[in-house]
Design a protein around this motif. Structure first.
Motif, PDB file in Angstrom:
ATOM      1  N   CYS A 176       0.842  -1.209   0.000  1.00 33.71           N
ATOM      2  CA  CYS A 176       0.000   0.000   0.000  1.00 33.71           C
ATOM      3  C   CYS A 176       0.873   1.253   0.000  1.00 33.71           C
ATOM      4  N   GLU A 177       1.915   1.228   0.812  1.00 33.75           N
ATOM      5  CA  GLU A 177       2.834   2.380   0.889  1.00 33.75           C
ATOM      6  C   GLU A 177       3.507   2.608  -0.457  1.00 33.75           C
ATOM      7  N   THR A 178       3.966   1.509  -1.079  1.00 32.19           N
ATOM      8  CA  THR A 178       4.610   1.610  -2.393  1.00 32.19           C
ATOM      9  C   THR A 178       3.641   2.178  -3.426  1.00 32.19           C
ATOM     10  N   ALA A 179       2.362   1.804  -3.310  1.00 30.41           N
ATOM     11  CA  ALA A 179       1.349   2.279  -4.266  1.00 30.41           C
ATOM     12  C   ALA A 179       0.907   3.714  -3.985  1.00 30.41           C
ATOM     13  N   GLY A 180       1.373   4.284  -2.871  1.00 29.33           N
ATOM     14  CA  GLY A 180       1.024   5.677  -2.550  1.00 29.33           C
ATOM     15  C   GLY A 180      -0.275   5.815  -1.781  1.00 29.33           C
ATOM     16  N   LEU A 181      -0.632   4.798  -0.992  1.00 24.46           N
ATOM     17  CA  LEU A 181      -1.861   4.832  -0.195  1.00 24.46           C
ATOM     18  C   LEU A 181      -1.544   5.072   1.278  1.00 24.46           C
ATOM     19  N   ASP A 182      -2.426   5.762   1.970  1.00 23.53           N
ATOM     20  CA  ASP A 182      -2.333   5.906   3.424  1.00 23.53           C
ATOM     21  C   ASP A 182      -3.291   4.901   4.063  1.00 23.53           C
ATOM     22  N   VAL A 183      -2.763   3.974   4.833  1.00 18.99           N
ATOM     23  CA  VAL A 183      -3.607   2.949   5.471  1.00 18.99           C
ATOM     24  C   VAL A 183      -4.181   3.514   6.773  1.00 18.99           C
ATOM     25  N   GLU A 184      -5.516   3.592   6.832  1.00 16.02           N
ATOM     26  CA  GLU A 184      -6.204   4.145   8.005  1.00 16.02           C
ATOM     27  C   GLU A 184      -6.442   3.077   9.076  1.00 16.02           C
ATOM     28  N   ALA A 185      -6.695   1.841   8.643  1.00 16.84           N
ATOM     29  CA  ALA A 185      -7.000   0.767   9.611  1.00 16.84           C
ATOM     30  C   ALA A 185      -6.881  -0.599   8.936  1.00 16.84           C
ATOM     31  N   GLN A 186      -6.735  -1.630   9.787  1.00 19.10           N
ATOM     32  CA  GLN A 186      -6.721  -3.014   9.298  1.00 19.10           C
ATOM     33  C   GLN A 186      -7.819  -3.790  10.035  1.00 19.10           C
ATOM     34  N   TYR A 187      -8.574  -4.583   9.290  1.00 18.25           N
ATOM     35  CA  TYR A 187      -9.636  -5.390   9.902  1.00 18.25           C
ATOM     36  C   TYR A 187      -9.410  -6.854   9.514  1.00 18.25           C
ATOM     37  N   THR A 188      -9.322  -7.717  10.523  1.00 20.96           N
ATOM     38  CA  THR A 188      -9.045  -9.131  10.243  1.00 20.96           C
ATOM     39  C   THR A 188     -10.148 -10.019  10.823  1.00 20.96           C
ATOM     40  N   GLN A 189     -10.154 -11.247  10.367  1.00 15.18           N
ATOM     41  CA  GLN A 189     -11.111 -12.230  10.884  1.00 15.18           C
ATOM     42  C   GLN A 189     -10.520 -13.633  10.744  1.00 15.18           C
ATOM     43  N   ASN A 190     -10.700 -14.456  11.784  1.00 22.46           N
ATOM     44  CA  ASN A 190     -10.266 -15.856  11.733  1.00 22.46           C
ATOM     45  C   ASN A 190     -11.413 -16.711  11.194  1.00 22.46           C
ATOM     46  N   ARG A 191     -11.119 -17.467  10.136  1.00 24.14           N
ATOM     47  CA  ARG A 191     -12.164 -18.296   9.530  1.00 24.14           C
ATOM     48  C   ARG A 191     -11.544 -19.580   8.970  1.00 24.14           C
ATOM     49  N   GLU A 192     -12.401 -20.588   8.764  1.00 20.47           N
ATOM     50  CA  GLU A 192     -11.973 -21.821   8.090  1.00 20.47           C
ATOM     51  C   GLU A 192     -11.591 -21.493   6.645  1.00 20.47           C
ATOM     52  N   ARG A 193     -12.465 -20.663   6.006  1.00 21.84           N
ATOM     53  CA  ARG A 193     -12.210 -20.190   4.645  1.00 21.84           C
ATOM     54  C   ARG A 193     -12.924 -18.845   4.485  1.00 21.84           C
ATOM     55  N   SER A 194     -12.508 -18.068   3.493  1.00 20.73           N
ATOM     56  CA  SER A 194     -13.157 -16.762   3.300  1.00 20.73           C
ATOM     57  C   SER A 194     -14.597 -16.967   2.825  1.00 20.73           C
ATOM     58  N   ASP A 195     -15.485 -16.030   3.178  1.00 21.13           N
ATOM     59  CA  ASP A 195     -16.887 -16.112   2.783  1.00 21.13           C
ATOM     60  C   ASP A 195     -16.993 -16.035   1.261  1.00 21.13           C
ATOM     61  N   SER A 196     -17.724 -16.959   0.664  1.00 22.43           N
ATOM     62  CA  SER A 196     -17.786 -17.026  -0.810  1.00 22.43           C
ATOM     63  C   SER A 196     -18.452 -15.799  -1.427  1.00 22.43           C
ATOM     64  N   ALA A 197     -19.302 -15.108  -0.643  1.00 17.85           N
ATOM     65  CA  ALA A 197     -20.001 -13.943  -1.198  1.00 17.85           C
ATOM     66  C   ALA A 197     -19.322 -12.624  -0.818  1.00 17.85           C
ATOM     67  N   THR A 198     -18.887 -12.510   0.442  1.00 18.06           N
ATOM     68  CA  THR A 198     -18.439 -11.190   0.915  1.00 18.06           C
ATOM     69  C   THR A 198     -17.017 -11.192   1.481  1.00 18.06           C
ATOM     70  N   TYR A 199     -16.263 -12.272   1.314  1.00 18.17           N
ATOM     71  CA  TYR A 199     -14.891 -12.433   1.797  1.00 18.17           C
ATOM     72  C   TYR A 199     -14.861 -12.493   3.327  1.00 18.17           C
ATOM     73  N   LEU A 200     -15.132 -11.379   4.017  1.00 17.90           N
ATOM     74  CA  LEU A 200     -15.321 -11.424   5.473  1.00 17.90           C
ATOM     75  C   LEU A 200     -16.759 -11.853   5.733  1.00 17.90           C
ATOM     76  N   GLY A 201     -17.033 -12.371   6.932  1.00 16.64           N
ATOM     77  CA  GLY A 201     -18.408 -12.736   7.275  1.00 16.64           C
ATOM     78  C   GLY A 201     -19.300 -11.485   7.361  1.00 16.64           C
ATOM     79  N   LYS A 202     -20.589 -11.665   7.139  1.00 21.68           N
ATOM     80  CA  LYS A 202     -21.519 -10.525   7.142  1.00 21.68           C
ATOM     81  C   LYS A 202     -21.499  -9.781   8.480  1.00 21.68           C
TER      82      LYS A 202
END
Length: 424
Positions: A37-63
């Motif tokens: 992100c830094e190399t691409a010239g973006l300012d990262v405001e926050a990071q949001y993570t989630q522990n899952r068996e696999r990513s949600d097929s529709a929305t990546y993170l759970g609803k």
């Protein structure tokens, strides 16, 4: 001259930690996406993570997690222009995330492609970027348009750019074909150069390694050049080659290459394989490793895996465990094919040239010849085209005794032998 500085886009990062992923591996992948992100010239405001068996097929993170983030954005007035996802998304996931957050959604592959688009300077580099972007876009055209078309410009829209949403599959396929034809011409041009170098028996060495390991710094030090050096991922994209000298005269063509990275998508490897062509035809690879990086062993593994996939694992490798000046612990002892070094040390630069000379010697065959007193020009040529070990002048016979190492098919050594045999 007054220039208005363009405001940097603000981003948030979304990432799923799979059950199969350990904490260190996941933490390293988050650090890497932040650096991208830094190399691409973006300012990262926050990071949001989630522990899952696999990513949600529709929305990546759970609803539920998405609702939490939306509530937090509302509550804490967090503003961002783009979402960066630390994985490759399906069309459906990208579309649903864009609808939920009402901003652009860029996945890891698109982010890398965007950086490549910023960094490519040569015609070939730009064509390769466009090819990879189009090949990535083609299977994702359906249902993806509306969510991206609201926001033109900025991250994720370089290269094919804002017009890509209006283009149909046929146009993109036609463009892919055109680019491949142009790249094939460049490839033929490179092949002619290589054939010319082969005829002139140029010994080729290529620098390879994980992105930001310090390859360009070593290229500059070994060839006395001033190529672009910066503490950013993918600082080098376009390949560069320059002659360097080892062993008091032996000429080596050294090439710098694009850095490798974990989970590089297959079509991206294919699209950039010609950027690595100089390395593919090298006689020796110098693998530069950032030894100060906490995940340096993972980086070594990534490079070795990619070299294998590019049919380059048969090329002899000299490893430079770089940035030793940043290590807190004492480095382990050097071995024949591994050196602890820093490009900031003149002694280390001299040591690497000496080590490379010794390493090349193992690929060569020894020769031993006698030359007349008037053979200054031939001796100078031997120094340039072979590794001369010793030159001794016998005053009684008025002849030079030259020992050294050369390629099996060395033309200069061959001519000397033929000449000697014809006089016997």
């Amino acid at each position: 001259m007054n220039e208005t500085q363009k405001a940097r886009e603000r981003a948030i990062i979304l990432a799923v930690q799979l059950k199969s992923q350990d904490d260190f591996e996941f933490s390293e992948s988050l650090n890497e996406i932040s650096s991208l992100c830094e190399t691409a010239g973006l300012d990262v405001e926050a990071q949001y993570t989630q522990n899952r068996e696999r990513s949600d097929s529709a929305t990546y993170l759970g609803k539920g997690r998405i609702e939490e983030i939306l509530e937090q954005r509302e509550r804490e007035d967090i503003e961002f222009d783009v979402i960066i996802v630390n994985d490759e998304l399906t069309t459906s996931q990208s579309k649903h995330l864009a609808e939920a957050f009402d901003v652009k959604v860029i996945d890891r592959t698109q982010l890398i492609l965007d950086i490549f688009a910023q960094r490519a300077r040569s015609r070939e580099g730009q064509l390769q970027v466009e090819l990879a972007q189009n090949e990535y876009l083609l299977p994702r055209l359906s249902g993806h348009g509306v969510s991206l078309s609201r926001l033109g410009g900025g991250i994720g829209t370089r290269g094919p750019g804002e017009t890509k949403l209006e283009t149909n599959r046929r146009h993109i396929r036609s463009r892919i074909h055109d680019i491949k034809v142009q790249l094939e011409e460049i490839k033929k041009h490179r092949a002619r150069y290589r054939e010319n170098r082969r005829k002139h028996e140029v010994f080729q060495v290529a620098l390879v390694g994980y992105t930001n390991a310090g390859k360009s710094s070593w290229f500059n030090q070994l060839t006395d050049s001033e190529t672009f050096e910066e503490n950013l991922l993918f600082a080098t994209l376009d390949p560069k080659s320059k002659l360097m000298t080892v062993n008091d005269g032996f000429q080596v063509l050294l090439s710098d290459t694009v850095g490798f990275i974990q989970h590089l998508p297959t079509h991206l490897v294919e699209a950039f394989s010609s950027t690595l062509e100089e390395a593919k035809y090298a006689d020796i690879l110098i693998h530069v490793v950032d030894r100060s990086h906490p995940n340096y062993s993972g980086h070594i593994e990534t490079v070795q895996t990619l070299l294998k996939s590019l049919d380059m694992s048969h090329i002899p490798v000299l490893t430079l465990l770089n940035k030793r000046d940043l290590l807190s612990e004492q480095p382990v002892e050097n071995t024949f094919d591994t050196r602890y070094v820093t490009s900031r040390s003149a002694a280390d630069v001299a040591e690497v040239k000496k080590t490379l000379s010794d390493f090349i010697q193992t690929q060569f065959t020894p020769y031993d010849t006698k030359l007349g007193a008037d053979s200054g020009k031939i001796i100078s040529q031997l120094k340039q085209e072979t590794l001369v070990e010793s030159i001794e002048f016998d005053e009684q016979t008025e002849r030079y005794a030259v020992k050294g190492y050369a390629r099996d098919n060395s033309s200069i050594v061959g001519r000397i032998r033929e000449k000697r045999e014809s006089h016997e």
